[in-house]
Design a protein around this motif. Structure first.
Motif, PDB file in Angstrom:
ATOM      1  N   ILE A   1       0.858  -1.369  -0.008  1.00 54.72           N
ATOM      2  CA  ILE A   1      -0.115  -0.043   0.033  1.00 54.72           C
ATOM      3  C   ILE A   1       0.793   1.243   0.038  1.00 54.72           C
ATOM      4  N   ALA A   2       1.974   1.303   0.781  1.00 56.99           N
ATOM      5  CA  ALA A   2       2.753   2.393   0.767  1.00 56.99           C
ATOM      6  C   ALA A   2       3.511   2.743  -0.514  1.00 56.99           C
ATOM      7  N   VAL A   3       3.932   1.719  -1.067  1.00 53.83           N
ATOM      8  CA  VAL A   3       4.502   1.512  -2.659  1.00 53.83           C
ATOM      9  C   VAL A   3       3.394   2.306  -3.573  1.00 53.83           C
ATOM     10  N   ALA A   4       2.080   1.836  -3.351  1.00 55.45           N
ATOM     11  CA  ALA A   4       0.905   2.389  -4.283  1.00 55.45           C
ATOM     12  C   ALA A   4       0.853   3.613  -4.221  1.00 55.45           C
ATOM     13  N   LEU A   5       0.680   3.936  -2.701  1.00 57.88           N
ATOM     14  CA  LEU A   5       0.765   5.648  -2.395  1.00 57.88           C
ATOM     15  C   LEU A   5       1.783   6.430  -3.016  1.00 57.88           C
ATOM     16  N   ALA A   6       3.075   6.005  -2.796  1.00 57.15           N
ATOM     17  CA  ALA A   6       4.037   6.651  -3.250  1.00 57.15           C
ATOM     18  C   ALA A   6       4.038   6.967  -4.680  1.00 57.15           C
ATOM     19  N   ARG A   7       3.536   5.966  -5.585  1.00 59.05           N
ATOM     20  CA  ARG A   7       3.133   6.286  -6.967  1.00 59.05           C
ATOM     21  C   ARG A   7       2.109   7.048  -7.202  1.00 59.05           C
ATOM     22  N   ARG A   8       1.094   7.126  -6.350  1.00 55.48           N
ATOM     23  CA  ARG A   8       0.030   7.804  -6.477  1.00 55.48           C
ATOM     24  C   ARG A   8       0.146   9.402  -6.107  1.00 55.48           C
ATOM     25  N   PHE A   9       1.301   9.627  -5.210  1.00 54.85           N
ATOM     26  CA  PHE A   9       1.494  10.677  -4.849  1.00 54.85           C
ATOM     27  C   PHE A   9       2.873  11.153  -5.135  1.00 54.85           C
ATOM     28  N   PRO A  10       3.429  11.514  -6.436  1.00 54.81           N
ATOM     29  CA  PRO A  10       4.962  11.234  -6.781  1.00 54.81           C
ATOM     30  C   PRO A  10       5.723  12.497  -6.068  1.00 54.81           C
ATOM     31  N   ASP A  11       4.992  13.421  -5.462  1.00 53.72           N
ATOM     32  CA  ASP A  11       6.000  14.308  -4.756  1.00 53.72           C
ATOM     33  C   ASP A  11       6.233  14.019  -3.231  1.00 53.72           C
ATOM     34  N   ALA A  12       5.506  13.138  -2.800  1.00 52.49           N
ATOM     35  CA  ALA A  12       5.657  12.787  -1.219  1.00 52.49           C
ATOM     36  C   ALA A  12       6.817  11.969  -0.865  1.00 52.49           C
ATOM     37  N   LYS A  13       7.440  11.962   0.104  1.00 52.48           N
ATOM     38  CA  LYS A  13       8.293  11.281   0.662  1.00 52.48           C
ATOM     39  C   LYS A  13       7.840  10.054   0.948  1.00 52.48           C
ATOM     40  N   LEU A  14       8.727   8.933   0.903  1.00 50.12           N
ATOM     41  CA  LEU A  14       8.412   7.531   1.607  1.00 50.12           C
ATOM     42  C   LEU A  14       9.454   7.325   2.679  1.00 50.12           C
ATOM     43  N   VAL A  15       8.638   7.158   3.983  1.00 49.11           N
ATOM     44  CA  VAL A  15       9.390   7.089   5.136  1.00 49.11           C
ATOM     45  C   VAL A  15       9.160   5.571   5.946  1.00 49.11           C
ATOM     46  N   TYR A  16      10.020   4.923   5.736  1.00 48.92           N
ATOM     47  CA  TYR A  16      10.146   3.554   6.564  1.00 48.92           C
ATOM     48  C   TYR A  16      10.513   3.607   7.980  1.00 48.92           C
ATOM     49  N   SER A  17       9.902   3.095   8.751  1.00 48.37           N
ATOM     50  CA  SER A  17      10.342   3.174  10.179  1.00 48.37           C
ATOM     51  C   SER A  17      10.460   1.750  11.004  1.00 48.37           C
ATOM     52  N   GLY A  18      11.738   1.395  11.128  1.00 49.00           N
ATOM     53  CA  GLY A  18      11.676  -0.071  11.596  1.00 49.00           C
ATOM     54  C   GLY A  18      13.069  -0.637  11.792  1.00 49.00           C
ATOM     55  N   GLY A  19      13.608  -0.936  12.944  1.00 50.00           N
ATOM     56  CA  GLY A  19      14.628  -1.458  13.239  1.00 50.00           C
ATOM     57  C   GLY A  19      14.684  -3.116  13.417  1.00 50.00           C
ATOM     58  N   SER A  20      15.279  -3.408  14.517  1.00 44.90           N
ATOM     59  CA  SER A  20      15.189  -4.746  14.645  1.00 44.90           C
ATOM     60  C   SER A  20      14.412  -5.356  15.989  1.00 44.90           C
ATOM     61  N   SER A  21      13.307  -6.016  15.969  1.00 49.10           N
ATOM     62  CA  SER A  21      12.402  -6.579  16.957  1.00 49.10           C
ATOM     63  C   SER A  21      13.123  -7.542  17.872  1.00 49.10           C
ATOM     64  N   ARG A  22      14.168  -8.166  17.284  1.00 52.18           N
ATOM     65  CA  ARG A  22      14.740  -9.415  17.972  1.00 52.18           C
ATOM     66  C   ARG A  22      15.347  -8.994  19.319  1.00 52.18           C
ATOM     67  N   LEU A  23      15.188  -9.886  20.283  1.00 49.82           N
ATOM     68  CA  LEU A  23      15.739  -9.595  21.430  1.00 49.82           C
ATOM     69  C   LEU A  23      17.218  -9.608  21.536  1.00 49.82           C
ATOM     70  N   ASP A  24      17.779 -10.508  20.658  1.00 47.14           N
ATOM     71  CA  ASP A  24      19.263 -10.678  20.730  1.00 47.14           C
ATOM     72  C   ASP A  24      19.850  -9.670  19.937  1.00 47.14           C
ATOM     73  N   GLY A  25      19.163  -8.855  19.034  1.00 47.18           N
ATOM     74  CA  GLY A  25      19.600  -7.770  17.967  1.00 47.18           C
ATOM     75  C   GLY A  25      20.376  -8.172  17.087  1.00 47.18           C
ATOM     76  N   ARG A  26      20.379  -9.427  16.658  1.00 45.08           N
ATOM     77  CA  ARG A  26      21.095 -10.154  15.521  1.00 45.08           C
ATOM     78  C   ARG A  26      20.689  -9.774  14.312  1.00 45.08           C
ATOM     79  N   PHE A  27      21.381  -9.876  13.135  1.00 50.18           N
ATOM     80  CA  PHE A  27      20.990  -9.672  11.791  1.00 50.18           C
ATOM     81  C   PHE A  27      20.700  -8.164  11.422  1.00 50.18           C
ATOM     82  N   GLY A  28      20.245  -7.818  10.371  1.00 46.24           N
ATOM     83  CA  GLY A  28      20.074  -6.421   9.999  1.00 46.24           C
ATOM     84  C   GLY A  28      18.830  -5.918  10.393  1.00 46.24           C
ATOM     85  N   THR A  29      18.383  -4.776  10.014  1.00 44.91           N
ATOM     86  CA  THR A  29      17.321  -4.192  10.253  1.00 44.91           C
ATOM     87  C   THR A  29      16.229  -4.150   9.440  1.00 44.91           C
TER      88      THR A  29
END
Length: 263
Positions: free
Chosen positions: A111-139
């Motif tokens: 949906i976010a990508v569809a909205l980004a195409r619908r509103f070509p002047d809008a910034k697309l912001v993704y918020s998400g780190g890692s929810s793992r308790l051990d902090g392994r792997f990437g975000t």
């Protein structure tokens, strides 16, 4: 500390885990002097399993959340930006397979990508780190970048916040990252059941957002309450998600992370 307590609590309180653990204790107790008590426990948990797995418990918990915010009209003005919250990826599989793998909340990314195409002047912001308790792997932000680029979103339109581990940090860290003007318009895209808690938290940190539900688990009509589930695992999943959100709404209010239980 709040994050660690919340994660640990939910491992124990999740309905499938709680029912399974209780039934195991009940079965073991049948061979002890507490047999009568454990039989009653097993009966109560069996009824809970049937109600949550095949009955309307999950829908009853989710409907007030998913119906809270309608989708904005198609002719709404162009927003300054589109914020999509993390929690839509399977971190372990994505890392192990080195391929972006979405979970049941993956619709929010599409949906976010569809909205980004619908509103070509809008910034697309993704918020998400890692929810793992051990902090392994990437975000999640790392995987989202690869996904968005693969879907054709220009890199100069994208902003990534990769430190947050829960919804409060999503709001607080994204606010610091983009510094929105009080009169600006930002769409907040997340699963419909997650919107009430997200809206309450974004309001708490002073972020001007317009809720945009992306993905539903309920049908939105009376079938939710009289049509039995044919797959107990799906019913348990809905019950678990619904209960998690209601507990989260109450806990965040008590902890001062929101100003209201249900915005």
């Amino acid at each position: 500390m709040f994050y660690w307590i919340a994660k640990t609590f939910w491992v124990l309180a999740s309905p499938p885990n709680l029912i399974g653990l209780g039934l195991a204790i009940g079965a073991a107790g049948l061979f002890s002097r507490f047999a009568r008590l454990t039989r009653r426990l097993a009966l109560i948990l069996a009824i809970a399993y049937l109600a949550a797995g095949f009955g309307p418990v999950g829908a009853a918990l989710l409907r007030p959340l998913e119906d809270r915010f309608p989708r904005p009209p198609d002719d709404m003005p162009s927003p300054e930006g589109i914020i999509v919250l993390g929690g839509a990826m399977d971190d372990d599989v994505t890392a192990a397979r080195e391929a972006v793998t979405l979970n049941e909340s993956g619709t929010r990314l599409m949906i976010a990508v569809a909205l980004a195409r619908r509103f070509p002047d809008a910034k697309l912001v993704y918020s998400g780190g890692s929810s793992r308790l051990d902090g392994r792997f990437g975000t999640e932000a790392d995987a989202a970048r690869a996904l968005f680029e693969g879907l054709g979103v220009a890199s100069d339109r994208m902003i990534f916040e990769n430190q947050s581990r829960d919804t409060f940090e999503n709001a607080a860290f994204t606010y610091k990252r983009v510094r929105p003007r009080p009169d600006s318009r930002w769409l907040l895209v997340t699963s419909a059941f997650h919107l009430p808690r997200s809206v309450a938290i974004f309001q708490k940190v002073g972020f001007p957002i317009i809720p945009y539900p992306a993905g539903y688990l309920t049908l939105g009509d009376r079938r939710d309450f009289w049509q039995f589930q044919t797959d107990a695992s799906h019913g348990l999943m809905m019950t678990s998600i619904g209960l998690h959100e209601w507990i989260g709404l109450i806990a965040y209010r008590l902890a001062g992370r929101s100003n209201t239980i249900l915005p």
